[in-house]
Scaffold this active site. Structure first.
Site, PDB file in Angstrom:
ATOM      1  N   ASP A 418       0.878  -1.053   0.216  1.00 30.80           N
ATOM      2  CA  ASP A 418       0.080  -0.057  -0.179  1.00 30.80           C
ATOM      3  C   ASP A 418       0.837   1.364   0.082  1.00 30.80           C
ATOM      4  OD1 ASP A 418       0.882   0.343   2.633  1.00 30.80           O
ATOM      5  OD2 ASP A 418      -0.883   0.040   3.631  1.00 30.80           O
ATOM      6  N   LEU A 419       0.341   2.405  -0.283  1.00 29.36           N
ATOM      7  CA  LEU A 419       0.886   3.787  -0.375  1.00 29.36           C
ATOM      8  C   LEU A 419       1.110   4.226   0.914  1.00 29.36           C
ATOM      9  CD1 LEU A 419      -0.585   4.837  -3.765  1.00 29.36           C
ATOM     10  CD2 LEU A 419       1.688   3.904  -3.390  1.00 29.36           C
ATOM     11  N   ASP A 461      -5.887   2.248  -0.918  1.00 25.47           N
ATOM     12  CA  ASP A 461      -4.613   2.145  -1.347  1.00 25.47           C
ATOM     13  C   ASP A 461      -3.809   0.967  -1.456  1.00 25.47           C
ATOM     14  OD1 ASP A 461      -4.530   2.450   1.288  1.00 25.47           O
ATOM     15  OD2 ASP A 461      -2.891   3.592   1.152  1.00 25.47           O
TER      16      ASP A 461
END
Length: 572
Positions: A418-419, A461
């Protein structure tokens, strides 16, 4: 002959009046019944929407409980293995990392002695929670207690927290409070009001809801007047008593907003739903249809008399025989339907009718084929994420489970990523800019991984990649480095502003494990470790450590995750 024509005309005229009258009465009864069925269908549709919304609401509550439990166990594990966390600043860092409302530490007396939030819901001393932890410790590997506000129909839940037992000598339990402000949970009253405003109704048709507790109208469809007056009944106990006495589930006539309305009342849990529609439309349609029918039937009757008179003079039995032979000729294909035949003019409309029926049949076949094509396209689109073009959660899970069921699979790896700090982009730049970041990151994934790899967006995300063949650990590390560099280059401006980067957790896929949910939890554990290492990191969960299992929580020196937390860096 003249006497016969007069009698024939009088018969047709009487038949026209009687037919129009009977048709008008039957049309009124049918229109009223159809209006009642339409209102019932509207209520059923709204009720189904409410049931679906209620199911979604329940699922969302269960998901929030499960997510809070998972994060509480992870927090408990981290605190138990690193006592440096027992500090307000470091506890605050852990709270931001896990994206929760608060993290608190509880001593053996049930008192919170350290917390990131001084205004906690549910009290700061809870002996019931400690007793429940002691009770569940007898049957569960990791004792836990969940507390959630149970609101009434008029309000939404205010708090949700989970307490898990700790193996630390200084801490009896760790409490994690979920941030319900981001969950989108609303009250039942707001839910019903929203669904009614979204309901599509015809002109002069509406639905409103009345609560059983106070007898107040709290939901009305959008395209109606927002002021409802039922006869001379006031809102409150008087309106509630009036609705209780009315028959349910069948058409009624009520005086609503100064006019008689066809209405249907449905008794539901916590409220009454009332659908209504104006009777003036039904009466107006009946009168219009009556006069139109009378005029049309009268005209047809007069024309019929004139035609009968003309044809009796011009044609007789021999002409009827010619017509019969002509019809058989068309059916057998011996006569061309398009040819002109002035002696038998009836054949031309008959041929046109046959051709029209044939065209309608062909058009229906084409329509069914189009529907089948559209259905196939809809089923295909259901497995893809519209924003990024990657597989969505459903599509990714189906392909991963299909791969795990293969008997001849040759290993592989499952990566979760994930970001980091993506929430800052949404908060500062707005959701459209956040969507642009997700699309750019999706292109980075497609550039780094192969076409045969399964790439999907799990939600928000969070992304996942399934490598469907044997991959050495060195290659995985090279892939992670390439992805981080590709992401750093593509999102350079966001990295400078918000430190947007990517954290990656991975687990091997081999014959030891064929359950997708277990693999996902192990990869999720690896992702949490990667984030704990300082974000923009990669961790390979080679020993398949699952944060829900005792061997991960209870271990000390043998657990790779424990060594990582103690040293503050990833081990190779």
């Amino acid at each position: 002959m003249k006497k016969m024509y007069k009698r024939l005309a009088a018969t047709f005229l009487f038949s026209a009046i009687l037919t129009a009258l009977i048709f008008g009465v039957s049309l009124y009864a049918r229109g009223k019944a159809e209006n009642g069925r339409y209102l019932e269908q509207l209520l059923v549709s709204v009720e189904n929407n409410l049931e679906h919304a209620s199911e979604d609401y329940t699922e969302q509550m269960e998901y929030q409980k499960t997510e809070c439990m998972r994060r509480a166990r992870a927090a408990g594990y981290i605190v138990a293995n690193d006592e440096r966390i027992i500090d307000r600043n470091r506890l605050g860092i852990l709270k931001e990392l896990m994206d929760v409302k608060a993290i608190s530490l509880i001593d053996s007396s049930g008192t919170i002695f350290l917390s990131t939030n001084q205004n906690l819901e549910g009290g700061r001393e809870d002996q019931d929670v400690m007793r429940e932890l002691e009770k569940t410790a007898e049957t569960e590997l990791t004792p836990a207690a969940v507390r959630m506000d149970q609101p009434d129909f008029q309000s939404a839940p205010e708090y949700l927290y989970t307490a898990v037992g700790s193996e630390s000598d200084r801490i009896a339990a760790v409490r994690v409070d979920a941030d319900l402000s981001q969950s989108g949970m609303t009250s039942g009253k707001e839910l019903v009001g929203t669904i009614l405003k979204q309901a599509t109704t015809e002109y002069a048709t509406g639905i409103f809801a009345v609560g059983k507790e106070r007898g107040r109208i709290f939901g009305i469809t959008e395209n109606n007047s927002q002021n409802i007056r039922v006869e001379n009944v006031e809102e409150g106990t008087e309106l509630l008593g009036y609705l209780e006495e009315l028959p349910k589930e069948r058409p009624l006539v009520l005086y609503i907003n100064g006019a008689f309305q066809s209405a249907v009342v449905r008794d539901m849990e916590g409220m009454y739903l009332v659908a209504f529609s104006g009777l003036d439309r039904v009466v107006g349609d009946v009168l219009l249809t009556f006069w139109l029918g009378l005029a049309v039937i009268g005209t047809i009757s007069i024309l019929t008399v004139l035609m009968v008179r003309s044809h009796l003079k011009k044609y007789f039995f021999c002409h009827f025989e010619e017509i019969r032979e002509g019809i058989y000729g068309i059916i057998r294909g011996e006569r061309d339907p398009g040819e002109e035949n002035s002696e038998i003019p009836e054949l031309k409309p008959l041929a046109e009718m046959i051709y029209r029926l044939e065209r309608e049949y062909v058009e229906k076949i084409h329509g069914m084929n189009r529907m089948e094509t559209q259905l196939t396209e809809a089923l295909t689109e259901a497995e893809y994420d519209r924003l990024t073009g990657l597989y969505n959660r459903t599509g990714f899970e189906r392909r991963t489970e299909s791969y795990l069921r293969r008997e001849s699979r040759s290993g592989g790896a499952l990566l979760l990523m994930d970001l980091d700090n993506f929430k800052k982009v949404n908060d500062c730049e707005g959701h459209p800019e956040g969507d642009r970041v997700l699309r750019i990151f999706a292109k980075c994934l497609c550039a780094v991984f192969r076409k045969e790899d399964v790439i999907g967006r799990i939600g928000g995300d969070e992304f996942a990649v399934l490598l469907c063949n044997e991959v050495p650990r060195e290659i995985l590390e090279e892939k992670s480095v390439s992805l981080r560099e590709e992401t750093r280059c593509a999102l350079a401006s966001y990295f400078e502003k918000y430190q947007v980067s990517v954290s990656i957790g991975a687990v091997p896929v081999d014959s030891r494990e064929d359950e997708y949910r277990k693999l996902y939890r192990c990869a999720d554990t690896a992702l949490y470790i990667a984030k704990y290492l300082g974000k923009d990191q990669f961790y390979f969960n080679e020993k398949m450590i699952d944060c829900m299992r005792r061997e991960c929580i209870g271990c000390r020196a043998d657990c790779p995750r424990s060594r990582i937390i103690s040293s503050g860096k990833r081990t190779n």
